[in-house]
Enzyme design. Structure first.
Site, PDB file in Angstrom:
ATOM      1  N   GLY A   1     -27.754  49.199  16.324  1.00 18.24           N
ATOM      2  CA  GLY A   1     -27.564  50.302  17.277  1.00 18.24           C
ATOM      3  C   GLY A   1     -28.826  51.122  17.445  1.00 18.24           C
ATOM      4  O   GLY A   1     -29.911  50.582  17.666  1.00 18.24           O
ATOM      5  N   GLU A   2     -28.683  52.441  17.303  1.00 18.00           N
ATOM      6  CA  GLU A   2     -29.842  53.310  17.530  1.00 18.00           C
ATOM      7  C   GLU A   2     -30.908  53.151  16.445  1.00 18.00           C
ATOM      8  O   GLU A   2     -31.978  53.758  16.516  1.00 18.00           O
ATOM      9  CB  GLU A   2     -29.408  54.778  17.627  1.00 18.00           C
ATOM     10  CG  GLU A   2     -28.843  55.310  16.343  1.00 18.00           C
ATOM     11  CD  GLU A   2     -28.663  56.824  16.374  1.00 18.00           C
ATOM     12  OE1 GLU A   2     -29.426  57.502  17.052  1.00 18.00           O
ATOM     13  OE2 GLU A   2     -27.741  57.301  15.705  1.00 18.00           O
TER      14      GLU A   2
ATOM     15  N   GLY B   1     -32.240  50.151  15.737  1.00 21.84           N
ATOM     16  CA  GLY B   1     -33.057  48.984  16.032  1.00 21.84           C
ATOM     17  C   GLY B   1     -32.424  47.654  15.678  1.00 21.84           C
ATOM     18  O   GLY B   1     -31.205  47.542  15.563  1.00 21.84           O
TER      19      GLY B   1
ATOM     20  N   ASP C   1     -24.868  43.286  24.271  1.00 22.56           N
ATOM     21  CA  ASP C   1     -24.923  42.176  25.226  1.00 22.56           C
ATOM     22  C   ASP C   1     -26.206  42.249  26.056  1.00 22.56           C
ATOM     23  O   ASP C   1     -26.806  41.233  26.386  1.00 22.56           O
ATOM     24  CB  ASP C   1     -23.721  42.229  26.179  1.00 22.56           C
ATOM     25  CG  ASP C   1     -22.420  42.227  25.408  1.00 22.56           C
ATOM     26  OD1 ASP C   1     -22.284  41.399  24.504  1.00 22.56           O
ATOM     27  OD2 ASP C   1     -21.557  43.077  25.699  1.00 22.56           O
TER      28      ASP C   1
END
Ligand code: AMP
Length: 308
Positions: free
Chosen positions: A207-208, A210, A238
């Site tokens: 996610g945030e 990396g 995706d």
């Protein structure tokens, strides 16, 4: 021009984040993958299924991005796959509220004849039996097969998922799912265990925080670009996978070194996806905007250090 086959859901999503709530909007793994891969001018075909309730304008949106949609079956009397999710305040975790398989429940995918010799196959998130069937229709072994999946299929079709994982080259999976699949907390150990299941390359998305690319002892890490506005993380995984697959299909180079660039492209495209609800930001994203952000990415991650 490299050929790319994309399999995955084409869907209706209803999303709740701390910033708002949507009714049924365009979503689905293949939709996000296709929109992202379209930035590489590859010869892409989407394989999926929708119901008679699916608006023609959504299909047009994909074909206007030069994606061959002849492999998207329309079941007139059926309903389109529907997913609804609610994000927590951290925007990194979410609860699935509804998954209605509808037409996906008995979908038999058909890869368009002209794409059965594609070099790259992107098996987006849907039933592993469907993913397997697509692989079996390829005339020759593709240069690279990438698979994305999620906890839903681990919960309800784990044996089939293992069958398809055995046959692929790259798996993209998020950290929570990697832990669920392997029962290991350490992502290094989880990646090693996933290698043992088949894939030579393992991408763990955080996610945030990396993404990590593993190829046995080779590891590469790309941070996520710090953003001012994150409205809706749906489809970021995706979009990452679509960028990764599109870049490999365009360059035709499946080396670890080139996959690092594919991770950077994937991360860059995903950074746009989260800025608006659903596919909104990806629909009109320009090459200039992508280029600018790639430069930002380079500046963010480059440093020179003298080591004795
Ligand atoms: P992501 O945020 O990258 O995990 O992808 C979200 C997209 O996956 C949404 O647009 C959903 O329509 C789709 N989706 C959600 N659950 C499933 C599922 N079980 N199988 C396939 N696609 C799904």
């Amino acid at each position: 021009m490299g050929k790319l086959v994309i399999v995955g859901t084409v869907a209706f999503d209803a999303i709740e984040t701390p910033f708002g709530k949507t009714d049924k909007i365009l979503g689905g793994a293949a939709t996000f993958i296709g929109l992202s891969a379209s930035h590489f001018n590859v010869d892409a075909a989407a394989v999926s299924v929708v119901g008679g309730d699916f608006p023609q304008e959504y299909l047009d949106l994909l074909s206007n991005k030069n994606i061959d949609i002849s492999g998207i079956e329309i079941v007139k009397e059926g309903k389109t796959f529907f997913w609804s999710g609610r994000y927590h305040n951290d925007m990194n975790s979410r609860d699935t509220l509804v998954t209605e398989l509808n037409t996906l429940a008995d979908f038999n995918p058909v890869v368009p004849q002209e794409h059965r010799n594609a070099e790259v196959v992107m098996l987006g998130n849907l039933h592993p039996i469907v993913q397997l069937s697509v692989l079996e229709q390829m005339e020759e072994k593709p240069k690279l097969v990438i698979l994305d999946t999620m906890n839903f299929w681990m919960d309800c079709a784990l044996d089939d998922l293992h069958k398809v994982i055995k046959k692929i080259d790259v798996i993209t999976i998020n950290d929570e799912e990697a832990r669920q699949l392997t029962g290991e907390y350490s992502l290094l150990v989880a990646a090693r265990k996933i290698h043992e299941m088949g894939p030579k390359y393992v991408v763990i998305k955080k996610g945030e925080h990396g993404a990590l690319l593993f190829n046995n002892d080779n590891v590469f890490y790309a941070p996520a670009l710090p953003l001012e506005e994150v409205f809706d993380p749906t489809g970021a995984g995706d979009t990452f996978a679509g960028g990764f697959a599109g870049y490999i299909a365009k360059t035709g180079d499946t080396s670890f070194e080139n996959m690092k660039n594919a991770v950077i492209y994937g991360s860059t495209l995903a950074s746009f996806c989260v800025e608006k609800f659903g596919t909104e930001r990806m629909q009109n994203l320009t090459e200039g905007e992508v280029h600018k952000r790639l430069l930002q990415f380079k500046q963010l991650t480059q440093f020179e250090i003298e080591l004795a």
